[in-house]
Design an enzyme around this catalytic site. Structure first.
Site, short mmCIF file in Angstrom:
data_model
loop_
_atom_site.label_atom_id
_atom_site.label_comp_id
_atom_site.label_asym_id
_atom_site.label_seq_id
_atom_site.Cartn_x
_atom_site.Cartn_y
_atom_site.Cartn_z
N CYS A 152 0.89 -1.23 -0.09
CA CYS A 152 -0.09 -0.02 0.05
C CYS A 152 0.90 1.19 -0.04
O CYS A 152 1.50 1.39 -1.02
CB CYS A 152 -0.87 0.10 1.25
N HIS A 158 -3.95 -4.48 -0.18
CA HIS A 158 -3.40 -5.10 0.97
C HIS A 158 -3.56 -6.80 1.05
O HIS A 158 -4.69 -7.30 1.34
CB HIS A 158 -4.30 -4.41 2.21
N GLU A 209 -2.51 -8.57 3.31
CA GLU A 209 -2.97 -9.18 4.38
C GLU A 209 -4.36 -9.24 4.70
O GLU A 209 -4.73 -9.83 5.88
CB GLU A 209 -2.08 -8.49 5.39
#
Lengths: 198, 252
Positions: free
Chosen positions: A79, A180, A182
């Site tokens: 990001c 993202h 994650e």
């Protein structure tokens, strides 16, 4: 060891949550010695470009990351961490980035883009074969600025109101993900695994 | 192409998911971590956790809950309820929340939106508003929809975005709980005046209500609570129906 750079910016907790199940030697760190001896480096980041690059600079980490880059340790920016890899950002001013990737970071054009930030799941489209080839599906984006990188360094992109937004960028040992991983469920996990396979 | 999002909302009291009728008769219905995992696996695009007690004493419980969910659920998490200061933002973001929603506290102190946006970025500041028709006007209500404010909803939406909110949640008190569909008139009016993503809330009772929302407006996301918890609407069936209706949809 996987070094997740901890420089007081952004949500390192979630990056750690996603990486530790894959690589149990992952560690949050701001220690130059640990970063320079890592097998892989992750540079997270959420918030404003200026705050992030200043925080890295103040902690001496700009120099450490440049050394890591020279040592060819694989680096993944996530990001805002990806945007920091570029030469320059025009977010509320003009700020120099790390310069590992070529091009500027600019705001989405209005009125072509109707909603800023881009928030949500968007479909990856391959631009160039890479170690991430074959991982398909949607990933989660939250951002108002995007990299106008060179074509050769754009590995996948997404379409947002007709803007070709670089999603996975990089080459050789330096990579960035504008979304993202994650927070991108199984697709994100697979992409992180590919990076750790370097 | 970006996908339309479906967002289950989990109301939390004392660390448990609850559903209440008019804030009374609150019933515990599930463990939040188990419920979050269930929604994650069935394809929810994000989750919202709303602390309905919102007391200082409960903040620690909420922080622990968010941490536990964030370790197992890899989709975005929004947390709201009782967030009054930038320090509250900080604690929740460091616990695994991706976005923080503010409502009554932003009405009382609009600068909170600006301070949080400057410090953490607009992308994590969600302005949630409860709106009800009063005469020929859309008015903003505070304190869980109980107290009428002086604010006009259209003006408040514009001001919130100008202050730095990166997303709006628009909850219609008029349609909430009625289960006859989202408040398309209100949503269309707000959509026309802001350039940030909007989450529709209040009124969904069946799959067709979501399809109608995405066909008739340019709203980005639909939020609901009890219809998902009771399984009146199944996440999987909803996503498939959206896909069939040619709505850009992410399937798990």
């Amino acid at each position: 060891m996987i070094a997740i750079i901890d420089y007081g910016i952004g949500n390192v907790f979630n990056v750690q949550n996603a990486v530790v199940p894959l690589m149990n030697d992952a560690k949050l760190t701001s220690s130059p010695a640990e970063i320079l001896s890592a097998s892989h480096i992750i540079l997270p980041g959420v918030g404003a470009f200026r705050d992030a690059i200043e925080a890295l600079e103040q902690q001496g980490l700009v120099e450490v990351l440049k050394q890591a880059h020279e040592k060819r340790i694989p680096i993944l920016g996530i990001c805002l961490g990806m945007q920091l890899l570029y030469e320059v950002s025009y977010e509320n001013g003009t700020y120099q980035g790390l310069g590992f990737l070529k091009g500027p970071v600019v705001r989405f054009p209005e009125p072509q883009v109707k909603r800023i930030p881009q928030i949500g799941w968007n479909t990856l489209v391959e631009n160039k074969a890479s170690l991430f080839s074959g991982v398909e599906g949607e990933v989660y984006f939250v951002h108002s600025y995007y990299a106008q990188g060179i074509e050769d360094e754009i590995l996948t992109y997404v379409d947002y109101d007709g803007v070709k937004v670089p999603a996975i960028v990089g080459s050789d040992k330096v990579y960035g993900m504008q979304f993202h991983p994650e927070k991108s469920a199984e697709v994100g996990r697979k992409l992180l695994e590919r990076f750790f396979s370097l | 192409m970006i996908k339309k999002r479906i967002i289950p909302c989990l109301d939390i009291a004392d660390g448990q998911v609850v559903k209440g009728i008019n804030f009374k008769d609150i019933k515990t219905i599930a463990d939040p971590v188990e419920m979050a995992k269930y929604y994650y696996e069935s394809g929810a695009d994000e989750l919202v956790f709303y602390d309905i007690t919102a007391s200082y004493e409960n903040r620690g419980t909420m922080v622990e809950l968010v941490k536990n969910v964030a370790k197992q659920v890899f989709i975005p998490l929004t947390v709201g309820g009782g967030v009054r200061t930038v320090e509250d933002f900080d604690v929740l973001l460091k616990s695994g929340a991706d976005k923080i929603s503010v409502n009554s506290s932003a009405i009382a102190n609009p600068e909170l939106i600006q301070e949080a946006s400057e410090r953490f970025g607009a992308q994590c500041v969600v302005l949630s508003m409860d709106v009800k028709r009063v005469g020929d006007q859309f008015k903003v209500f505070s304190k869980g929809g109980r107290i009428e404010t002086e604010l006009d909803a259209i003006e408040w939406a514009k001001r919130g975005v100008a202050l730095g909110a990166g997303e709006l949640v628009v909850n219609s008190i008029d349609t909430d709980g009625v289960k006859k569909g989202f408040d398309l008139e209100l949503l269309t009016a707000i959509s026309a005046v802001v350039n940030v993503p909007i989450v529709a809330s209040g009124g969904a009772g069946k799959i067709e209500d979501f399809v109608e929302l995405f066909h008739k407006t340019d709203i980005e996301a639909g939020l609901a609570a009890s219809i998902f918890h009771s399984k009146e609407v199944s996440m999987t069936a909803l996503k498939l129906a959206m896909k069939r209706a040619a709505i850009p949809t992410r399937l798990a």
